[in-house]
Design a protein around this motif. Structure first.
Motif, PDB file in Angstrom:
ATOM      1  N   UNK A 111       9.673  -4.349  -2.837  1.00 16.77           N
ATOM      2  CA  UNK A 111      10.959  -3.956  -2.269  1.00 16.77           C
ATOM      3  C   UNK A 111      11.415  -4.965  -1.229  1.00 16.77           C
ATOM      4  N   UNK A 112      12.705  -4.882  -0.893  1.00 15.64           N
ATOM      5  CA  UNK A 112      13.319  -5.867  -0.008  1.00 15.64           C
ATOM      6  C   UNK A 112      12.933  -5.695   1.452  1.00 15.64           C
ATOM      7  N   UNK A 113      12.271  -4.581   1.792  1.00 17.04           N
ATOM      8  CA  UNK A 113      11.828  -4.404   3.179  1.00 17.04           C
ATOM      9  C   UNK A 113      10.664  -5.322   3.518  1.00 17.04           C
ATOM     10  N   UNK A 114       9.923  -5.774   2.482  1.00 19.71           N
ATOM     11  CA  UNK A 114       8.781  -6.667   2.691  1.00 19.71           C
ATOM     12  C   UNK A 114       8.834  -7.773   1.652  1.00 19.71           C
ATOM     13  N   UNK A 115       9.729  -8.745   1.828  1.00 20.28           N
ATOM     14  CA  UNK A 115       9.874  -9.817   0.832  1.00 20.28           C
ATOM     15  C   UNK A 115       8.543 -10.523   0.578  1.00 20.28           C
ATOM     16  N   UNK A 116       8.239 -10.713  -0.698  1.00 19.57           N
ATOM     17  CA  UNK A 116       7.015 -11.411  -1.068  1.00 19.57           C
ATOM     18  C   UNK A 116       5.792 -10.523  -1.167  1.00 19.57           C
ATOM     19  N   UNK A 117       5.884  -9.270  -0.706  1.00 15.98           N
ATOM     20  CA  UNK A 117       4.741  -8.354  -0.763  1.00 15.98           C
ATOM     21  C   UNK A 117       4.882  -7.413  -1.951  1.00 15.98           C
ATOM     22  N   UNK A 118       3.752  -6.937  -2.446  1.00  9.46           N
ATOM     23  CA  UNK A 118       3.770  -5.954  -3.531  1.00  9.46           C
ATOM     24  C   UNK A 118       2.615  -4.990  -3.337  1.00  9.46           C
ATOM     25  N   UNK A 119       2.740  -3.805  -3.945  1.00 11.79           N
ATOM     26  CA  UNK A 119       1.680  -2.805  -3.925  1.00 11.79           C
ATOM     27  C   UNK A 119       1.409  -2.370  -5.357  1.00 11.79           C
ATOM     28  N   UNK A 120       0.138  -2.165  -5.673  1.00  8.64           N
ATOM     29  CA  UNK A 120      -0.251  -1.648  -6.981  1.00  8.64           C
ATOM     30  C   UNK A 120      -0.643  -0.188  -6.811  1.00  8.64           C
ATOM     31  N   UNK A 121       0.047   0.691  -7.535  1.00  6.00           N
ATOM     32  CA  UNK A 121      -0.222   2.124  -7.484  1.00  6.00           C
ATOM     33  C   UNK A 121      -1.007   2.528  -8.724  1.00  6.00           C
ATOM     34  N   UNK A 122      -2.292   2.859  -8.591  1.00  9.46           N
ATOM     35  CA  UNK A 122      -3.051   3.342  -9.749  1.00  9.46           C
ATOM     36  C   UNK A 122      -2.736   4.805 -10.027  1.00  9.46           C
ATOM     37  N   UNK A 123      -3.219   5.292 -11.142  1.00 10.31           N
ATOM     38  CA  UNK A 123      -3.016   6.700 -11.494  1.00 10.31           C
ATOM     39  C   UNK A 123      -3.559   7.598 -10.386  1.00 10.31           C
ATOM     40  N   UNK A 124      -2.804   8.663 -10.076  1.00  7.29           N
ATOM     41  CA  UNK A 124      -3.208   9.581  -9.033  1.00  7.29           C
ATOM     42  C   UNK A 124      -2.827   9.131  -7.650  1.00  7.29           C
ATOM     43  N   UNK A 125      -1.770   8.339  -7.559  1.00 11.57           N
ATOM     44  CA  UNK A 125      -1.302   7.893  -6.250  1.00 11.57           C
ATOM     45  C   UNK A 125       0.198   8.094  -6.158  1.00 11.57           C
ATOM     46  N   UNK A 126       0.662   8.438  -4.956  1.00  9.43           N
ATOM     47  CA  UNK A 126       2.087   8.691  -4.728  1.00  9.43           C
ATOM     48  C   UNK A 126       2.655   7.643  -3.788  1.00  9.43           C
ATOM     49  N   UNK A 127       3.969   7.415  -3.910  1.00 12.05           N
ATOM     50  CA  UNK A 127       4.693   6.605  -2.948  1.00 12.05           C
ATOM     51  C   UNK A 127       6.024   7.282  -2.652  1.00 12.05           C
ATOM     52  N   UNK A 128       6.524   7.059  -1.436  1.00  8.68           N
ATOM     53  CA  UNK A 128       7.846   7.541  -1.045  1.00  8.68           C
ATOM     54  C   UNK A 128       8.650   6.352  -0.546  1.00  8.68           C
ATOM     55  N   UNK A 129       9.770   6.099  -1.195  1.00 13.25           N
ATOM     56  CA  UNK A 129      10.696   5.051  -0.802  1.00 13.25           C
ATOM     57  C   UNK A 129      11.965   5.726  -0.290  1.00 13.25           C
ATOM     58  N   UNK A 130      12.223   5.597   1.006  1.00 11.84           N
ATOM     59  CA  UNK A 130      13.455   6.125   1.588  1.00 11.84           C
ATOM     60  C   UNK A 130      14.479   5.002   1.585  1.00 11.84           C
ATOM     61  N   UNK A 131      15.503   5.140   0.734  1.00  9.39           N
ATOM     62  CA  UNK A 131      16.464   4.049   0.561  1.00  9.39           C
ATOM     63  C   UNK A 131      17.342   3.858   1.788  1.00  9.39           C
ATOM     64  N   UNK A 132      17.613   4.944   2.514  1.00  8.89           N
ATOM     65  CA  UNK A 132      18.401   4.832   3.732  1.00  8.89           C
ATOM     66  C   UNK A 132      19.725   4.128   3.518  1.00  8.89           C
ATOM     67  N   UNK A 133      20.027   3.160   4.394  1.00  5.87           N
ATOM     68  CA  UNK A 133      21.292   2.426   4.324  1.00  5.87           C
ATOM     69  C   UNK A 133      21.337   1.418   3.191  1.00  5.87           C
ATOM     70  N   UNK A 134      20.203   1.192   2.523  1.00  7.47           N
ATOM     71  CA  UNK A 134      20.194   0.314   1.368  1.00  7.47           C
ATOM     72  C   UNK A 134      18.907  -0.469   1.232  1.00  7.47           C
ATOM     73  N   UNK A 135      18.354  -0.486   0.030  1.00 10.54           N
ATOM     74  CA  UNK A 135      17.132  -1.229  -0.255  1.00 10.54           C
ATOM     75  C   UNK A 135      17.147  -1.627  -1.724  1.00 10.54           C
TER      76      UNK A 135
END
Length: 232
Positions: free
Chosen positions: A78-102
């Motif tokens: 995502x654009x909040x952390x340019x160049x970074x990434x996360x790998x979500x394996x099965x059984x994992x949750x994430x919450x992305x709050x788009x807010x004013x824009x992402x």
């Protein structure tokens, strides 16, 4: 009191570029003015991706975007952390709050084979906040319904909203929360609920039906969105 069953076979589907998406609500070209949402829940998509396929970088504003991985692994950027990434394996949750824009992307990790995940969009209680992103760990099997988002789970900007997950062995049961509005999704397996049967991919929307018992008839992963009050 109502129990509105939505069978998997009745949901519209989109297929494109190595992905198959089944939509629980009106979405994109599958417009349905009678099915725009359920409380704050405005999208509940069940995605199956080929390795390396998915959703390239695209924008969102004013949404709480919750993802739960069922199979394989999903690569998130995502654009909040340019160049970074996360790998979500099965059984994992994430919450992305788009807010004013992402901007973000979600792609099946090629090293993990195909990926299946459920992504829900919810309207936030307040708009205009800064974008944010958080990850959570899986609930341990055998613990019944576990809050993975809201409550004791990951924070979400929709007041009174909780995502609970249960991994049920055949014959085991859970009691639903006391909240007045709930969306149950049998991601895998099959369950019964007061004479109703949900197979894999089926959902039921409950209004003023708190505290009901759900029993698995085969090994099941059950996702429950529970709302303290209707919003929207």
């Amino acid at each position: 009191m109502t129990a509105d069953v939505r069978a998997s076979a009745t949901r519209p589907a989109s297929s494109e570029d190595g992905r198959l998406t089944r939509h629980s609500f009106s979405f994109g070209p599958h417009y349905d003015p009678a099915n725009l949402g359920f409380g704050p829940l405005v999208s509940h998509n069940d995605d199956l991706l080929d390795p390396g396929a998915g959703y390239p970088d695209h924008p969102h504003t004013g949404l709480e975007i919750v993802t739960w991985v069922l199979e394989g692994a999903l690569v998130h950027t995502d654009s909040a952390r340019p160049g970074a990434s996360h790998v979500l394996p099965a059984g994992r949750a994430q919450v992305l709050s788009a807010g004013t824009g992402i901007r973000h992307s979600e792609v099946a990790d090629p090293a993990s084979g195909r990926c299946r995940f459920v992504q829900a969009w919810l309207t936030p209680t307040a708009t205009g906040g800064a974008p944010s992103y958080v990850l959570g760990e899986a609930p341990a099997p055998g613990e019944g319904l576990v809050e993975v988002v809201g409550g004791d789970g990951l924070p979400i900007g929709t007041a009174g909203a909780r995502l609970l997950v249960a991994r049920l062995a055949p014959g085991s049961s859970v009691v639903l929360p006391d909240d007045p509005t709930q969306h149950l999704f049998a991601a895998t397996g099959a369950v019964t609920l007061d004479g109703l049967t949900l197979g894999a991919g089926d959902a039921v929307r409950l209004t003023d039906e708190p505290g009901r018992a759900v029993t698995a008839t085969e090994a099941t992963e059950l996702l429950v969105w529970s709302f303290a009050a209707l919003a929207g």
